[in-house]
Scaffold this motif. Structure first.
Motif, PDB file in Angstrom:
ATOM      1  N   LYS A 117       1.475  10.234  -3.728  1.00 32.70           N
ATOM      2  CA  LYS A 117       0.440  10.597  -2.332  1.00 32.70           C
ATOM      3  C   LYS A 117       1.449  10.044  -1.242  1.00 32.70           C
ATOM      4  O   LYS A 117       1.265   9.012  -0.650  1.00 32.70           O
ATOM      5  N   THR A 118       2.360  10.938  -1.047  1.00 37.51           N
ATOM      6  CA  THR A 118       3.579  10.682  -0.350  1.00 37.51           C
ATOM      7  C   THR A 118       3.058  10.583   1.288  1.00 37.51           C
ATOM      8  O   THR A 118       3.253   9.574   2.088  1.00 37.51           O
ATOM      9  N   LYS A 119       2.307  11.623   1.701  1.00 41.10           N
ATOM     10  CA  LYS A 119       1.792  11.541   2.986  1.00 41.10           C
ATOM     11  C   LYS A 119       0.896  10.334   3.533  1.00 41.10           C
ATOM     12  O   LYS A 119       1.344   9.627   4.491  1.00 41.10           O
ATOM     13  N   GLU A 120       0.134   9.783   2.613  1.00 38.66           N
ATOM     14  CA  GLU A 120      -0.734   8.711   2.671  1.00 38.66           C
ATOM     15  C   GLU A 120       0.275   7.423   2.758  1.00 38.66           C
ATOM     16  O   GLU A 120       0.099   6.513   3.601  1.00 38.66           O
ATOM     17  N   SER A 121       1.319   7.565   1.908  1.00 35.15           N
ATOM     18  CA  SER A 121       2.314   6.242   1.840  1.00 35.15           C
ATOM     19  C   SER A 121       3.106   5.958   3.198  1.00 35.15           C
ATOM     20  O   SER A 121       3.077   5.160   3.658  1.00 35.15           O
ATOM     21  N   LYS A 123      13.864   6.839   2.688  1.00 37.23           N
ATOM     22  CA  LYS A 123      14.290   7.276   1.498  1.00 37.23           C
ATOM     23  C   LYS A 123      13.240   8.531   0.940  1.00 37.23           C
ATOM     24  O   LYS A 123      13.517   9.402   0.231  1.00 37.23           O
ATOM     25  N   ASN A 124      11.971   8.270   1.693  1.00 41.18           N
ATOM     26  CA  ASN A 124      10.807   9.038   0.927  1.00 41.18           C
ATOM     27  C   ASN A 124      10.282   9.788   2.001  1.00 41.18           C
ATOM     28  O   ASN A 124       9.381  10.660   1.404  1.00 41.18           O
ATOM     29  N   CYS A 125      10.163   9.804   3.205  1.00 41.00           N
ATOM     30  CA  CYS A 125       9.392  10.249   4.250  1.00 41.00           C
ATOM     31  C   CYS A 125      10.458  11.320   5.169  1.00 41.00           C
ATOM     32  O   CYS A 125      11.360  10.805   5.634  1.00 41.00           O
ATOM     33  N   SER A 126      10.162  12.444   5.229  1.00 41.54           N
ATOM     34  CA  SER A 126      10.990  13.335   5.889  1.00 41.54           C
ATOM     35  C   SER A 126      10.587  13.323   7.441  1.00 41.54           C
ATOM     36  O   SER A 126       9.509  12.786   7.973  1.00 41.54           O
ATOM     37  N   LYS A 168       2.139   7.094   6.169  1.00 44.67           N
ATOM     38  CA  LYS A 168       1.433   6.384   7.116  1.00 44.67           C
ATOM     39  C   LYS A 168       1.208   5.109   6.848  1.00 44.67           C
ATOM     40  O   LYS A 168       1.392   4.322   8.147  1.00 44.67           O
ATOM     41  N   GLU A 169       1.100   4.308   5.638  1.00 46.07           N
ATOM     42  CA  GLU A 169       0.987   2.993   5.585  1.00 46.07           C
ATOM     43  C   GLU A 169       2.295   2.414   5.841  1.00 46.07           C
ATOM     44  O   GLU A 169       2.288   1.165   6.431  1.00 46.07           O
ATOM     45  N   LEU A 170       3.497   3.181   5.480  1.00 50.51           N
ATOM     46  CA  LEU A 170       4.670   2.378   5.803  1.00 50.51           C
ATOM     47  C   LEU A 170       5.169   2.414   7.269  1.00 50.51           C
ATOM     48  O   LEU A 170       5.618   1.411   7.756  1.00 50.51           O
ATOM     49  N   ASP A 171       4.492   3.207   8.039  1.00 48.86           N
ATOM     50  CA  ASP A 171       4.622   3.291   9.616  1.00 48.86           C
ATOM     51  C   ASP A 171       3.919   2.044  10.112  1.00 48.86           C
ATOM     52  O   ASP A 171       4.340   1.306  11.016  1.00 48.86           O
ATOM     53  N   SER A 172       2.579   1.717   9.491  1.00 46.75           N
ATOM     54  CA  SER A 172       2.005   0.654   9.831  1.00 46.75           C
ATOM     55  C   SER A 172       2.629  -0.605   9.482  1.00 46.75           C
ATOM     56  O   SER A 172       2.852  -1.754  10.198  1.00 46.75           O
ATOM     57  N   LEU A 213       0.968  -1.141   0.136  1.00 46.83           N
ATOM     58  CA  LEU A 213       0.018   0.028  -0.039  1.00 46.83           C
ATOM     59  C   LEU A 213       1.014   1.297   0.012  1.00 46.83           C
ATOM     60  O   LEU A 213       0.645   2.109  -0.738  1.00 46.83           O
ATOM     61  N   GLY A 214       1.804   1.170   0.806  1.00 47.71           N
ATOM     62  CA  GLY A 214       2.776   2.349   0.818  1.00 47.71           C
ATOM     63  C   GLY A 214       3.529   2.729  -0.390  1.00 47.71           C
ATOM     64  O   GLY A 214       3.604   3.820  -0.751  1.00 47.71           O
TER      65      GLY A 214
END
Length: 225
Positions: A197-201, A222-225, A203-207, A188-189
């Motif tokens: 859709k980086t912000k949503e991504s 690499k993609n989330c600040s 969030k899914e990566l955190d999960s 999903l991320g």
């Protein structure tokens, strides 16, 4: 005369029972060999079984599984399609046909068979097969049933490979809570990243990370600040 007829019938029944016992013994041996990852030897047992009973659905199914483990995907497809020929309602065979097409990178054919498996899932109730029925031959419940979450996830991977990211996202997000795991959240991320859709991504990566995905950690770095 009646005694002779009864004797002949008795012998026929005995032969049938002996044949069925032999078939089940071969299948049990093949199943054991599969679990031991002795796939070539398992195939030999299943070849012997199919020679005795060419309509033994489970034998083709298990032989296809062993061939898949050996990366013999085209040969596995032949076995799984034989299952469908013998048993058109065999959801697992349709699903495995799709998986083997995916292994061969033929994602369009894979999606076609995932769709067939999904359609059968929606229109066929969970059935229990028992005894010496044509479809199962084994005293197991729902041995040919496929969970809808598995169809969604694998079909999502095929859509992703074809860069059909919206369709991939639809499948991954359609997986219910019981089927959500680290791989689902990771995909999903990753798919949301492809859809920008980086912000949503993130969030899914955190999960996914919470569920134990190491890949998600690298992707997030690499993609989330």
């Amino acid at each position: 005369m009646k005694k002779i007829i009864l004797l002949v019938l008795g012998l026929l029944c005995l032969n049938l029972v002996n044949a069925q016992d032999k078939e089940l013994q071969l299948l049990e041996k093949a199943t054991y060999l599969y679990k031991q990852k002795q796939h070539k030897h398992a195939i030999l047992k299943l070849n012997e079984l199919i020679k005795i009973n060419p309509d033994f659905v489970a034998a083709y199914l298990y032989r296809g599984n062993n061939k898949s483990e050996l990366n013999q995907f085209n040969s596995a497809l032949t076995d799984f399609k034989k299952v469908v020929q013998l048993d058109s309602l065999n959801m697992l065979a349709l699903f495995e046909i799709a998986n083997n097409y995916s292994n061969l990178l033929d994602y369009n054919s894979a999606i076609l068979y995932y769709n067939k498996s999904e359609s059968l899932h929606k229109n066929t109730p969970k059935l229990s097969y028992s005894g010496f029925m044509k479809r199962s031959f084994l005293k197991e419940t729902n041995m040919y049933f496929v969970e809808e979450n598995d169809i969604f996830f694998n079909r999502g991977l095929s859509y992703f490979a074809l860069k059909e990211y919206l369709l991939a996202f639809k499948d991954f997000s359609g997986i219910n809570n019981e089927g959500v795991d680290a791989d689902t959240k990771y995909m999903l991320g990753l798919t949301l990243l492809k859809l920008k859709k980086t912000k949503e991504s993130c969030k899914e990566l955190d999960s996914a990370i919470l569920l134990g995905s190491k890949k998600a950690i690298i992707l997030k770095q690499k993609n989330c600040s």
